[in-house]
Scaffold this motif. Structure first.
Motif, PDB file in Angstrom:
ATOM      1  N   ASP A  12     -19.306 -46.570 -17.309  1.00  0.00           N
ATOM      2  CA  ASP A  12     -20.144 -45.759 -16.418  1.00  0.00           C
ATOM      3  C   ASP A  12     -21.402 -45.244 -17.101  1.00  0.00           C
ATOM      4  O   ASP A  12     -22.407 -44.971 -16.438  1.00  0.00           O
ATOM      5  N   ASP A  13     -21.362 -45.101 -18.434  1.00  0.00           N
ATOM      6  CA  ASP A  13     -22.547 -44.610 -19.139  1.00  0.00           C
ATOM      7  C   ASP A  13     -23.576 -45.704 -19.398  1.00  0.00           C
ATOM      8  O   ASP A  13     -24.597 -45.475 -20.054  1.00  0.00           O
ATOM      9  N   GLY A  14     -23.312 -46.908 -18.873  1.00  0.00           N
ATOM     10  CA  GLY A  14     -24.242 -48.021 -19.023  1.00  0.00           C
ATOM     11  C   GLY A  14     -23.951 -48.944 -20.183  1.00  0.00           C
ATOM     12  O   GLY A  14     -24.628 -49.966 -20.363  1.00  0.00           O
ATOM     13  N   THR A  15     -22.944 -48.621 -21.000  1.00  0.00           N
ATOM     14  CA  THR A  15     -22.586 -49.470 -22.134  1.00  0.00           C
ATOM     15  C   THR A  15     -22.019 -50.798 -21.659  1.00  0.00           C
ATOM     16  O   THR A  15     -21.119 -50.834 -20.822  1.00  0.00           O
ATOM     17  N   HIS A  16     -22.555 -51.877 -22.184  1.00  0.00           N
ATOM     18  CA  HIS A  16     -22.043 -53.215 -21.905  1.00  0.00           C
ATOM     19  C   HIS A  16     -21.190 -53.634 -23.099  1.00  0.00           C
ATOM     20  O   HIS A  16     -21.705 -54.135 -24.094  1.00  0.00           O
ATOM     21  N   ALA A  17     -19.893 -53.422 -23.015  1.00  0.00           N
ATOM     22  CA  ALA A  17     -19.009 -53.691 -24.143  1.00  0.00           C
ATOM     23  C   ALA A  17     -18.732 -55.175 -24.307  1.00  0.00           C
ATOM     24  O   ALA A  17     -18.607 -55.672 -25.436  1.00  0.00           O
ATOM     25  N   VAL A  18     -18.587 -55.889 -23.207  1.00  0.00           N
ATOM     26  CA  VAL A  18     -18.288 -57.324 -23.224  1.00  0.00           C
ATOM     27  C   VAL A  18     -19.187 -58.002 -22.210  1.00  0.00           C
ATOM     28  O   VAL A  18     -19.295 -57.548 -21.059  1.00  0.00           O
ATOM     29  N   GLU A  19     -19.806 -59.106 -22.621  1.00  0.00           N
ATOM     30  CA  GLU A  19     -20.798 -59.766 -21.776  1.00  0.00           C
ATOM     31  C   GLU A  19     -20.477 -61.239 -21.566  1.00  0.00           C
ATOM     32  O   GLU A  19     -20.781 -62.088 -22.401  1.00  0.00           O
ATOM     33  N   GLY A  20     -19.810 -61.553 -20.472  1.00  0.00           N
ATOM     34  CA  GLY A  20     -19.647 -62.936 -20.033  1.00  0.00           C
ATOM     35  C   GLY A  20     -18.936 -63.843 -21.011  1.00  0.00           C
ATOM     36  O   GLY A  20     -19.374 -64.977 -21.255  1.00  0.00           O
ATOM     37  N   ILE A  21     -17.800 -63.415 -21.560  1.00  0.00           N
ATOM     38  CA  ILE A  21     -17.097 -64.243 -22.546  1.00  0.00           C
ATOM     39  C   ILE A  21     -16.191 -65.254 -21.851  1.00  0.00           C
ATOM     40  O   ILE A  21     -15.573 -64.972 -20.840  1.00  0.00           O
ATOM     41  N   ASP A  22     -16.137 -66.447 -22.436  1.00  0.00           N
ATOM     42  CA  ASP A  22     -15.282 -67.536 -21.954  1.00  0.00           C
ATOM     43  C   ASP A  22     -14.613 -68.185 -23.152  1.00  0.00           C
ATOM     44  O   ASP A  22     -15.285 -68.760 -24.012  1.00  0.00           O
ATOM     45  N   PHE A  23     -13.296 -68.090 -23.235  1.00  0.00           N
ATOM     46  CA  PHE A  23     -12.557 -68.848 -24.249  1.00  0.00           C
ATOM     47  C   PHE A  23     -11.074 -68.792 -23.908  1.00  0.00           C
ATOM     48  O   PHE A  23     -10.630 -67.998 -23.074  1.00  0.00           O
ATOM     49  N   GLU A  24     -10.308 -69.666 -24.579  1.00  0.00           N
ATOM     50  CA  GLU A  24      -8.878 -69.755 -24.320  1.00  0.00           C
ATOM     51  C   GLU A  24      -8.090 -69.647 -25.620  1.00  0.00           C
ATOM     52  O   GLU A  24      -8.455 -70.242 -26.631  1.00  0.00           O
ATOM     53  N   VAL A  25      -7.031 -68.861 -25.587  1.00  0.00           N
ATOM     54  CA  VAL A  25      -6.111 -68.725 -26.709  1.00  0.00           C
ATOM     55  C   VAL A  25      -4.912 -69.613 -26.425  1.00  0.00           C
ATOM     56  O   VAL A  25      -4.168 -69.384 -25.466  1.00  0.00           O
ATOM     57  N   GLU A  26      -4.709 -70.626 -27.251  1.00  0.00           N
ATOM     58  CA  GLU A  26      -3.623 -71.560 -27.021  1.00  0.00           C
ATOM     59  C   GLU A  26      -2.291 -70.974 -27.469  1.00  0.00           C
ATOM     60  O   GLU A  26      -2.217 -70.198 -28.421  1.00  0.00           O
ATOM     61  N   ALA A  27      -1.242 -71.356 -26.776  1.00  0.00           N
ATOM     62  CA  ALA A  27       0.099 -70.865 -27.096  1.00  0.00           C
ATOM     63  C   ALA A  27       0.482 -71.241 -28.516  1.00  0.00           C
ATOM     64  O   ALA A  27       0.208 -72.351 -28.987  1.00  0.00           O
ATOM     65  N   GLY A  28       1.109 -70.295 -29.230  1.00  0.00           N
ATOM     66  CA  GLY A  28       1.602 -70.546 -30.568  1.00  0.00           C
ATOM     67  C   GLY A  28       0.562 -70.483 -31.661  1.00  0.00           C
ATOM     68  O   GLY A  28       0.866 -70.801 -32.817  1.00  0.00           O
ATOM     69  N   THR A  29      -0.667 -70.072 -31.335  1.00  0.00           N
ATOM     70  CA  THR A  29      -1.729 -69.995 -32.329  1.00  0.00           C
ATOM     71  C   THR A  29      -2.138 -68.546 -32.568  1.00  0.00           C
ATOM     72  O   THR A  29      -1.813 -67.649 -31.784  1.00  0.00           O
ATOM     73  N   THR A  30      -2.856 -68.343 -33.661  1.00  0.00           N
ATOM     74  CA  THR A  30      -3.439 -67.041 -33.953  1.00  0.00           C
ATOM     75  C   THR A  30      -4.943 -67.135 -33.780  1.00  0.00           C
ATOM     76  O   THR A  30      -5.607 -67.927 -34.463  1.00  0.00           O
ATOM     77  N   THR A  31      -5.467 -66.351 -32.847  1.00  0.00           N
ATOM     78  CA  THR A  31      -6.904 -66.262 -32.636  1.00  0.00           C
ATOM     79  C   THR A  31      -7.384 -64.917 -33.157  1.00  0.00           C
ATOM     80  O   THR A  31      -6.853 -63.874 -32.780  1.00  0.00           O
ATOM     81  N   VAL A  32      -8.375 -64.946 -34.023  1.00  0.00           N
ATOM     82  CA  VAL A  32      -8.906 -63.725 -34.611  1.00  0.00           C
ATOM     83  C   VAL A  32     -10.253 -63.396 -33.971  1.00  0.00           C
ATOM     84  O   VAL A  32     -11.149 -64.249 -33.935  1.00  0.00           O
ATOM     85  N   LEU A  33     -10.376 -62.168 -33.478  1.00  0.00           N
ATOM     86  CA  LEU A  33     -11.650 -61.647 -32.985  1.00  0.00           C
ATOM     87  C   LEU A  33     -12.296 -60.877 -34.123  1.00  0.00           C
ATOM     88  O   LEU A  33     -11.718 -59.914 -34.634  1.00  0.00           O
ATOM     89  N   VAL A  34     -13.489 -61.293 -34.536  1.00  0.00           N
ATOM     90  CA  VAL A  34     -14.130 -60.682 -35.694  1.00  0.00           C
ATOM     91  C   VAL A  34     -15.585 -60.398 -35.382  1.00  0.00           C
ATOM     92  O   VAL A  34     -16.227 -61.102 -34.601  1.00  0.00           O
ATOM     93  N   GLY A  35     -16.099 -59.358 -36.004  1.00  0.00           N
ATOM     94  CA  GLY A  35     -17.492 -58.997 -35.818  1.00  0.00           C
ATOM     95  C   GLY A  35     -17.731 -57.584 -36.299  1.00  0.00           C
ATOM     96  O   GLY A  35     -16.790 -56.865 -36.651  1.00  0.00           O
ATOM     97  N   PRO A  36     -18.993 -57.143 -36.316  1.00  0.00           N
ATOM     98  CA  PRO A  36     -19.308 -55.803 -36.800  1.00  0.00           C
ATOM     99  C   PRO A  36     -18.839 -54.730 -35.837  1.00  0.00           C
ATOM    100  O   PRO A  36     -18.440 -55.005 -34.697  1.00  0.00           O
TER     101      PRO A  36
END
Length: 351
Positions: A12-36
Motif C-alpha cells: 500500500d505504501d507503493g513499494t514494489h517488492a516483486v515485479e513480474g517473476i516467472d520461473f519453476e522449481v522442479e520437484a526434488g531440487t533445491t532452488t536458491v533465491l539470492v540477491g542483495p
C-alpha cells in the motif's frame, strides 16, 4: 512442483517488492533465491506458503493456485526454517519436533518414531537430546532441531530463509554439508533464501538471482558462473569467478574412469599404500563429489599431475590437473592456492 507465473507483489505504501517473476522449481531440487538486501527474495519465498499474497499473477503449488488452498493446511504441508529458528523454549526438543505431526493428528507411536528418526538424522541422538530444552543447546544444535521440526511431517516442500546466517562460519559450513547429505537422501523440494552467493552456489541445483524485485537470471550454478547475464550478476559474484567455478565443478564431471597409462603410477602408489612420490609429494586422493578446487590444490601441493579418485575405499578413476584447467581460464594456479581458499560474494545481510 512450484511455479511463478508473472507474479507481482506491491504494498500500500507503493513499494514494489516483486515485479513480474516467472520461473519453476522442479520437484526434488533445491532452488536458491539470492540477491542483495531488499531485492524481494524473502517475499518471493513467502508467496509459496501464503505468508504473502500476490498482487498480480499466480503461484502454483503442485498444479494448484495457492490461493485456492486453505492457508493453515498449506503451511502444515510445507516445512519452514528461519534464521532465528523460532523454537518454543518452554517445550522439550522432542515436543518441538513433534509440533506439526500433532497438529495433523498423527498417532503417538508414529510421532515418537519420527522424532527419534529425525534427531538421529540431525546428529542429535534421541536418548540424549529428546528431553532437553532449547535453552540448553548451542546455536548449531538449535538450528538442527529447527530443521528436524521442518522435516517432521515429511513435507514435499521446505522453505528456508537464511537458515544458517546467524551461525559462526565453521558451524555454518558443517550444517551446509550435513543438509546436502540429508537432501540427497530425502529428495525433498527446497526453496532456500540467502544473501551469500557462495552459499547459493554450494546449496543450489538452480539459482534465482534477484535485484530490485526482478528475476535477473535463473540458472544452474555452473551456467551462472560461466555466463552471467548482466554486469550486476558479474559484480555480485565477485572478481574470483574462476575460483568459484572450481568450487562448483565436481571431480566426477572431469575424471577418467579408465586410468590412462601415463597416470598409472599415482594409482599404484596409492594402492600399495606408498602415498609419497619420489619428489616427496604426498598423494591425497579425492572423491567423485569433491570439488575440482580441492583436486587442483592437492595436485599442486603434492607436485603431481593426477590424483586417484576413490569411493568406498576403491579407486574408481583419476582426475588430472590438465583436465581441470581445461575447464577454466588459465589463471587457476594463482587462485587455487590451497584447498581451504574461499571466495567472497557481495550483497548485504538481511532482506
Amino acid at each position: 512442483m512450484i511455479r511463478f507465473d508473472n507474479v507481482h507483489k506491491r504494498y500500500d505504501d507503493g513499494t514494489h517488492a516483486v515485479e513480474g517473476i516467472d520461473f519453476e522449481v522442479e520437484a526434488g531440487t533445491t532452488t536458491v533465491l539470492v540477491g542483495p538486501s531488499g531485492c524481494g527474495k524473502t517475499t518471493t519465498m513467502q508467496l509459496v506458503n501464503r505468508l504473502e499474497e500476490p498482487t498480480e499473477g499466480t503461484v502454483h503449488y503442485d498444479g494448484t493456485d495457492v490461493r485456492d488452498l486453505p492457508a493453515t493446511e498449506l503451511r502444515q504441508d510445507i516445512g519452514y526454517v528461519i534464521q532465528d529458528i523460532g523454537l518454543f523454549d518452554h517445550m522439550t526438543v522432542g515436543e518441538n519436533v513433534a509440533t506439526v505431526p500433532e497438529l495433523k493428528d498423527w498417532d503417538r507411536d508414529r510421532i515418537d518414531d519420527r522424532v527419534d528418526e529425525l534427531l538421529d538424522l540431525m546428529g542429535l541422538p534421541s536418548e540424549e537430546y529428546r528431553d532437553s530444552y532449547p535453552t540448553e543447546l548451542s546455536g548449531g544444535q538449535r538450528q538442527r532441531v529447527g530443521v528436524a521440526r521442518a522435516l517432521a511431517a515429511d513435507p514435499a516442500v521446505i522453505l528456508m530463509d537464511e537458515p544458517f546466517g546467524a551461525l559462526d562460519p565453521i558451524t555454518r559450513e558443517e550444517l551446509q554439508d550435513e543438509f546436502l547429505d540429508i537432501q540427497s537422501e530425502l529428495d525433498t523440494t527446497i526453496v532456500f533464501v540467502t544473501h551469500d552467493i557462495d552459499e547459493a552456489l554450494k546449496m543450489g541445483d538452480r539459482i534465482a538471482v534477484m535485484n530490485g524485485g526482478e528475476l535477473v537470471q535463473y540458472d544452474t550454478p555452473t551456467r551462472l558462473l560461466d555466463d552471467p547475464a548482466t554486469k550486476f550478476i558479474e559484480d555480485f559474484i565477485g572478481p574470483d569467478r574462476t575460483l568459484k567455478q572450481l568450487q562448483v565443478l565436481q571431480v566426477s564431471e572431469v575424471m577418467h574412469e579408465d586410468v590412462p597409462d601415463e597416470h598409472a603410477d599415482v594409482v599404484e602408489a596409492f594402492r600399495s599404500d606408498d602415498a609419497v612420490m619420489a619428489d616427496g609429494g604426498e598423494i591425497i586422493p579425492v572423491s567423485p563429489t569433491d570439488s575440482t578446487q580441492v583436486a587442483l590444490s592437492r595436485c599442486i601441493q603434492a607436485g603431481v599431475d593426477a590424483l586417484p579418485v576413490v569411493e568406498d575405499a576403491n579407486v574408481v578413476g583419476v582426475v588430472t590437473e590438465a583436465d581441470i584447467r581445461a575447464q577454466h581460464a588459465p589463471d587457476t594456479d594463482a587462485e587455487a592456492g590451497g584447498e581451504t581458499a574461499t571466495g567472497t560474494g557481495t550483497g548485504a545481510a538481511g532482506e
